[in-house]
Design a protein around this motif. Structure first.
Motif, PDB file in Angstrom:
ATOM      1  N   ASN A   1       8.824 100.598  72.147  1.00 56.85           N
ATOM      2  CA  ASN A   1       9.684 101.026  73.255  1.00 56.85           C
ATOM      3  C   ASN A   1      10.946 101.732  72.786  1.00 56.85           C
TER       4      ASN A   1
ATOM      5  N   TYR B   1      16.841  88.937  80.608  1.00 62.71           N
ATOM      6  CA  TYR B   1      15.440  89.394  80.634  1.00 62.71           C
ATOM      7  C   TYR B   1      14.715  88.788  81.844  1.00 62.71           C
TER       8      TYR B   1
ATOM      9  N   ARG C   1      11.708  93.607  88.341  1.00 64.37           N
ATOM     10  CA  ARG C   1      10.662  94.620  88.141  1.00 64.37           C
ATOM     11  C   ARG C   1       9.296  94.166  88.658  1.00 64.37           C
TER      12      ARG C   1
ATOM     13  N   SER D   1      15.733  90.746  84.868  1.00 65.29           N
ATOM     14  CA  SER D   1      15.043  92.024  84.850  1.00 65.29           C
ATOM     15  C   SER D   1      13.569  91.841  85.219  1.00 65.29           C
TER      16      SER D   1
ATOM     17  N   ARG E   1       4.656  95.620  72.405  1.00 69.37           N
ATOM     18  CA  ARG E   1       5.101  96.831  73.129  1.00 69.37           C
ATOM     19  C   ARG E   1       6.073  97.608  72.251  1.00 69.37           C
TER      20      ARG E   1
ATOM     21  N   ARG F   1      11.327  97.758  83.175  1.00 71.12           N
ATOM     22  CA  ARG F   1      12.319  96.936  82.480  1.00 71.12           C
ATOM     23  C   ARG F   1      13.697  97.569  82.647  1.00 71.12           C
TER      24      ARG F   1
HETATM   25  C1  HEM Z   1      23.401  90.564  75.580  1.00 72.45           C
HETATM   26  C2  HEM Z   1      22.685  91.480  74.953  1.00 72.45           C
HETATM   27  C3  HEM Z   1      21.424  92.058  75.525  1.00 72.45           C
HETATM   28  C4  HEM Z   1      21.073  92.301  76.823  1.00 72.45           C
HETATM   29  C5  HEM Z   1      21.887  92.043  78.089  1.00 72.45           C
HETATM   30  C6  HEM Z   1      19.741  92.871  76.816  1.00 72.45           C
HETATM   31  C7  HEM Z   1      19.026  93.244  77.944  1.00 72.45           C
HETATM   32  C8  HEM Z   1      17.694  93.586  77.990  1.00 72.45           C
HETATM   33  C9  HEM Z   1      16.868  93.675  79.162  1.00 72.45           C
HETATM   34  C10 HEM Z   1      17.356  93.425  80.590  1.00 72.45           C
HETATM   35  C11 HEM Z   1      15.606  93.983  78.779  1.00 72.45           C
HETATM   36  C12 HEM Z   1      14.365  94.140  79.661  1.00 72.45           C
HETATM   37  C13 HEM Z   1      13.630  92.792  79.724  1.00 72.45           C
HETATM   38  C14 HEM Z   1      12.385  92.777  80.594  1.00 72.45           C
HETATM   39  O1  HEM Z   1      12.410  93.245  81.746  1.00 72.45           O
HETATM   40  O2  HEM Z   1      11.339  92.265  80.127  1.00 72.45           O
HETATM   41  C15 HEM Z   1      15.630  94.127  77.342  1.00 72.45           C
HETATM   42  C16 HEM Z   1      14.569  94.451  76.563  1.00 72.45           C
HETATM   43  C17 HEM Z   1      14.602  94.530  75.198  1.00 72.45           C
HETATM   44  N1  HEM Z   1      15.654  94.194  74.363  1.00 72.45           N
HETATM   45 FE1  HEM Z   1      17.451  93.545  74.925  1.00 72.45          FE
HETATM   46  N2  HEM Z   1      19.298  92.962  75.509  1.00 72.45           N
HETATM   47  C18 HEM Z   1      20.298  92.474  74.690  1.00 72.45           C
HETATM   48  C19 HEM Z   1      20.275  92.364  73.326  1.00 72.45           C
HETATM   49  C20 HEM Z   1      19.222  92.766  72.536  1.00 72.45           C
HETATM   50  C21 HEM Z   1      19.154  92.611  71.101  1.00 72.45           C
HETATM   51  C22 HEM Z   1      20.229  91.951  70.222  1.00 72.45           C
HETATM   52  C23 HEM Z   1      17.951  93.144  70.726  1.00 72.45           C
HETATM   53  C24 HEM Z   1      17.331  93.253  69.355  1.00 72.45           C
HETATM   54  C25 HEM Z   1      17.725  92.662  68.291  1.00 72.45           C
HETATM   55  C26 HEM Z   1      17.254  93.592  71.902  1.00 72.45           C
HETATM   56  C27 HEM Z   1      16.013  94.175  71.936  1.00 72.45           C
HETATM   57  C28 HEM Z   1      15.264  94.417  73.066  1.00 72.45           C
HETATM   58  C29 HEM Z   1      13.906  94.935  73.050  1.00 72.45           C
HETATM   59  C30 HEM Z   1      13.092  95.342  71.821  1.00 72.45           C
HETATM   60  C31 HEM Z   1      13.493  94.984  74.384  1.00 72.45           C
HETATM   61  C32 HEM Z   1      12.144  95.456  74.907  1.00 72.45           C
HETATM   62  C33 HEM Z   1      11.187  94.287  74.914  1.00 72.45           C
HETATM   63  C34 HEM Z   1       9.922  94.678  75.650  1.00 72.45           C
HETATM   64  O3  HEM Z   1       9.192  95.556  75.151  1.00 72.45           O
HETATM   65  O4  HEM Z   1       9.694  94.129  76.721  1.00 72.45           O
HETATM   66  N3  HEM Z   1      18.048  93.348  72.980  1.00 72.45           N
HETATM   67  N4  HEM Z   1      16.910  93.873  76.869  1.00 72.45           N
END
Ligand code: HEM
Length: 352
Positions: free
Chosen positions: A102, A329, A336, A332, A100, A62
């Protein structure tokens, strides 16, 4: 009246022009979607590129929250959530869960004690064929108000300009509250002791058609025990995954899901603003984590915990984040999953 017949050469020229126009229109649509006409526009590619650490992206992983471990379990709804949403997930019952745990870092090998923010990806499936995906983190609010500000934050933190972060903070004063949280909130030695928050708001629709703007949190049953990051560092680079594996082996771990309902005028679009403590809060059920599985062969590996994957009875709100997150996402995920050879699935897949 009959039309004069076209010569074969002329009609072929006409077809070629038509093909050229169609190809040109396709290329223009592609260029527009890719943001070539508007270099200022925030695109998923830009967001994902900005997440990459200086050493380059962790291939096969990721692009954010790159280090993590899978779990399976059950969500037991107590029925109270049906007052807010008609989604089956809130009807009293037990529904299978995949998730998951993380760390919020783009470095898949980051030592656990160096990463301030911890997260949980969650998917709950119901017999009507719907799924609810969510990705939550442990701070009580997000560092910034908009996806554009998040992008600028990534650029500022990677910048060589020593004043970049100061300049950013001047333009985005909301980050001060997050900085204070990061400095003062206790660290814990276990994912099981963390509270995970949706931060973004969503709209629930109940069976009468009434809408409720909500956020949700998972509150740990385990009592958080504060441990300093210095002491956590002594537990080794992967202590969180080792700890949760052993902990769940000796007994399932639980979180209560609480849905908070906005009052009119609450900041529903801005995740950097917590809602007042006295908002209506409904305990809707319990998440039980029953089994931990390493990510390389685990069931969460190829899941995209896209926060816009919602059952009927839930939808996105006026918050701009979920749409931006969904697009990033997906980018990504595409990268991946195409790099699986860089992240071998099993020991037997590994290169010699
Ligand atoms: C524009 C804002 C954001 C961007 C660009 C971003 C980007 C990303 C990316 C690229 C991933 C990997 C996704 C994948 O390959 O499955 C990810 C995972 C994640 N993001 Fe964000 N994110 C943002 C905002 C947030 C916010 C606001 C939260 C929580 C409130 C958050 C929580 C998470 C979590 C928990 C994961 C891991 C999920 C998993 O276990 O697959 N993100 N994020």
């Amino acid at each position: 009246m009959t039309q004069p017949r076209q010569s074969p050469a002329r009609s072929m020229f006409g077809s070629l022009v038509l093909i050229a126009v169609l190809i040109g229109a396709g290329a223009a649509a592609f260029a527009y979607t890719a943001g070539w006409f508007s270099p200022q526009r925030l695109t998923p590619d830009k967001l994902v590129a900005a997440l990459a650490p200086p050493t380059g992206a962790a291939l096969g992983h990721r692009r954010n929250h790159a280090k993590g471990i899978c779990f399976t379990g059950v969500f037991e709804a107590n029925g109270a959530g049906s007052a807010l949403s008609k989604a089956q997930v809130f009807t009293r019952g037990r529904y299978p869960v995949l998730g998951r745990l993380n760390l919020a870092t783009a470095d898949a090998n980051a030592p656990d004690a160096t990463v301030r923010v911890r997260g949980m990806g969650l998917q709950i499936s119901t017999p009507d064929g719907e799924v609810w995906r969510s990705a939550m983190i442990d701070p009580p609010f997000f560092p910034v108000s908009t996806p554009q500000a998040f992008y600028e934050l990534l650029l500022a933190s990677a910048s060589k300009d020593p004043d970049a972060m100061k300049t950013f903070a001047g333009a985005h004063p909301e980050i001060a509250a997050f900085g204070a949280w990061a400095k003062s909130a206790p660290w814990t030695g276990s994912y099981a002791e963390e509270r995970f928050n949706s931060l973004n708001s969503f709209v629930f629709t109940d069976s009468s058609g009434a809408e409720h703007t909500v956020r949700w949190s998972l509150l740990p049953a385990a009592q958080p025990v504060p441990v300093s990051p210095e002491d956590l560092a002594k537990r080794g680079p992967n202590f969180l995954e080792q700890e949760i594996t052993e902990r769940v082996r000796s007994g399932p771990q639980r979180w209560t899901m609480v849905v908070s309902v906005a009052n009119p005028g609450d900041p529903t679009a801005d995740p950097s603003k917590a809602w007042p403590e006295d908002r209506r809060a409904v305990e809707v059920g319990t998440l039980t984590v029953q089994q931990i599985e390493p990510e390389p062969d685990g069931p969460c590996r190829d899941i995209n915990f896209d926060p816009t994957v919602l059952p009927s009875g839930m939808r996105t709100s006026d918050a701009p984040f979920p749409a931006a997150r969904s697009a990033a996402y997906a980018r990504s995920y595409d990268l991946r999953t195409a790099e699986a050879k860089d992240y071998p699935r099993t020991v037997t897949d590994a290169k010699p």
